[in-house]
Design a protein around this motif. Structure first.
Motif, PDB file in Angstrom:
ATOM      1  N   GLY A 116       0.790  -1.228   0.000  1.00 20.73           N
ATOM      2  CA  GLY A 116       0.000   0.000   0.000  1.00 20.73           C
ATOM      3  C   GLY A 116       0.820   1.274   0.000  1.00 20.73           C
ATOM      4  O   GLY A 116       0.267   2.368  -0.062  1.00 20.73           O
ATOM      5  N   VAL A 117       2.149   1.153   0.073  1.00 18.32           N
ATOM      6  CA  VAL A 117       3.050   2.302   0.060  1.00 18.32           C
ATOM      7  C   VAL A 117       3.587   2.457  -1.363  1.00 18.32           C
ATOM      8  O   VAL A 117       4.055   1.489  -1.963  1.00 18.32           O
ATOM      9  CB  VAL A 117       4.230   2.100   1.044  1.00 18.32           C
ATOM     10  N   ILE A 118       3.509   3.675  -1.903  1.00 18.92           N
ATOM     11  CA  ILE A 118       4.015   3.937  -3.257  1.00 18.92           C
ATOM     12  C   ILE A 118       5.375   4.616  -3.140  1.00 18.92           C
ATOM     13  O   ILE A 118       5.517   5.620  -2.435  1.00 18.92           O
ATOM     14  CB  ILE A 118       3.037   4.821  -4.047  1.00 18.92           C
ATOM     15  N   VAL A 119       6.372   4.044  -3.831  1.00 14.03           N
ATOM     16  CA  VAL A 119       7.734   4.580  -3.787  1.00 14.03           C
ATOM     17  C   VAL A 119       8.198   4.893  -5.202  1.00 14.03           C
ATOM     18  O   VAL A 119       8.163   4.034  -6.078  1.00 14.03           O
ATOM     19  CB  VAL A 119       8.714   3.578  -3.128  1.00 14.03           C
ATOM     20  N   GLU A 120       8.635   6.129  -5.382  1.00 14.82           N
ATOM     21  CA  GLU A 120       9.212   6.557  -6.648  1.00 14.82           C
ATOM     22  C   GLU A 120      10.700   6.800  -6.386  1.00 14.82           C
ATOM     23  O   GLU A 120      11.067   7.713  -5.649  1.00 14.82           O
ATOM     24  CB  GLU A 120       8.520   7.836  -7.122  1.00 14.82           C
ATOM     25  N   LYS A 121      11.550   5.947  -6.939  1.00 13.47           N
ATOM     26  CA  LYS A 121      12.997   6.038  -6.732  1.00 13.47           C
ATOM     27  C   LYS A 121      13.599   7.174  -7.551  1.00 13.47           C
ATOM     28  O   LYS A 121      13.378   7.263  -8.752  1.00 13.47           O
ATOM     29  CB  LYS A 121      13.680   4.724  -7.140  1.00 13.47           C
ATOM     30  N   ASN A 122      14.351   8.033  -6.868  1.00 14.95           N
ATOM     31  CA  ASN A 122      15.136   9.081  -7.510  1.00 14.95           C
ATOM     32  C   ASN A 122      14.398   9.834  -8.619  1.00 14.95           C
ATOM     33  O   ASN A 122      14.835   9.832  -9.769  1.00 14.95           O
ATOM     34  CB  ASN A 122      16.438   8.456  -8.049  1.00 14.95           C
ATOM     35  N   PRO A 123      13.271  10.473  -8.287  1.00 12.84           N
ATOM     36  CA  PRO A 123      12.551  11.224  -9.318  1.00 12.84           C
ATOM     37  C   PRO A 123      13.404  12.382  -9.834  1.00 12.84           C
ATOM     38  O   PRO A 123      14.235  12.918  -9.095  1.00 12.84           O
ATOM     39  CB  PRO A 123      11.309  11.733  -8.589  1.00 12.84           C
ATOM     40  N   PRO A 124      13.203  12.791 -11.091  1.00 13.17           N
ATOM     41  CA  PRO A 124      13.981  13.914 -11.623  1.00 13.17           C
ATOM     42  C   PRO A 124      13.636  15.213 -10.898  1.00 13.17           C
ATOM     43  O   PRO A 124      12.543  15.366 -10.350  1.00 13.17           O
ATOM     44  CB  PRO A 124      13.567  13.969 -13.101  1.00 13.17           C
ATOM     45  N   GLU A 125      14.561  16.133 -10.903  1.00 12.33           N
ATOM     46  CA  GLU A 125      14.355  17.427 -10.245  1.00 12.33           C
ATOM     47  C   GLU A 125      13.120  18.133 -10.794  1.00 12.33           C
ATOM     48  O   GLU A 125      12.416  18.814 -10.057  1.00 12.33           O
ATOM     49  CB  GLU A 125      15.603  18.305 -10.399  1.00 12.33           C
ATOM     50  N   SER A 126      12.827  17.939 -12.093  1.00  4.44           N
ATOM     51  CA  SER A 126      11.640  18.567 -12.681  1.00  4.44           C
ATOM     52  C   SER A 126      10.368  18.078 -11.987  1.00  4.44           C
ATOM     53  O   SER A 126       9.425  18.846 -11.786  1.00  4.44           O
ATOM     54  CB  SER A 126      11.565  18.287 -14.181  1.00  4.44           C
ATOM     55  N   ARG A 127      10.329  16.822 -11.601  1.00  3.72           N
ATOM     56  CA  ARG A 127       9.169  16.260 -10.887  1.00  3.72           C
ATOM     57  C   ARG A 127       9.068  16.881  -9.497  1.00  3.72           C
ATOM     58  O   ARG A 127       7.982  17.245  -9.039  1.00  3.72           O
ATOM     59  CB  ARG A 127       9.319  14.738 -10.790  1.00  3.72           C
ATOM     60  N   LEU A 128      10.202  16.997  -8.801  1.00  6.82           N
ATOM     61  CA  LEU A 128      10.208  17.600  -7.463  1.00  6.82           C
ATOM     62  C   LEU A 128       9.766  19.060  -7.528  1.00  6.82           C
ATOM     63  O   LEU A 128       9.015  19.520  -6.671  1.00  6.82           O
ATOM     64  CB  LEU A 128      11.598  17.476  -6.834  1.00  6.82           C
TER      65      LEU A 128
END
Length: 106
Positions: free
Chosen positions: A14-26
């Protein structure tokens, strides 16, 4: 604010993890303007009263979700993580953690 799942994101317990998103996403999410929280190593039980999205700046954590025995989700620096409202966890940090976070009423 809606945080949509990305193709790089995975879901476990139930936990969603996005590994190392790009700076544009942040930047799109405004992560750098969110409040910060930090804590030392240790275990903390917690129940989310709202949906929470966090971005780990430093640290490494095993997240044990209530009702899933000894299975866990491991998160670390540069992970963008979504916890659903109502989830009860034990946050087990092996080293000090610092994160940006936001609580969403969705």
């Amino acid at each position: 604010m809606r945080v949509r799942a990305q193709t790089m994101a995975t879901e476990k317990l139930g936990v969603i993890v996005e590994k190392n998103p790009p700076e544009s996403r942040l930047t799109e999410l405004g992560v750098r303007q969110w409040p910060k929280w930090g804590g030392g190593p240790g275990k903390i039980p917690y129940t989310f009263s709202t949906k929470e999205v966090c971005y780990l700046l430093q640290g490494k954590v095993k997240v044990y979700v209530e009702g899933h025995n000894d299975d866990y989700v491991e998160i670390e620096a540069e992970d963008l993580v979504v916890f659903p409202k109502g989830m009860t966890i034990t946050w087990d940090a092996s080293v000090a953690v610092e994160k940006h976070y936001i609580e969403l009423n969705e």
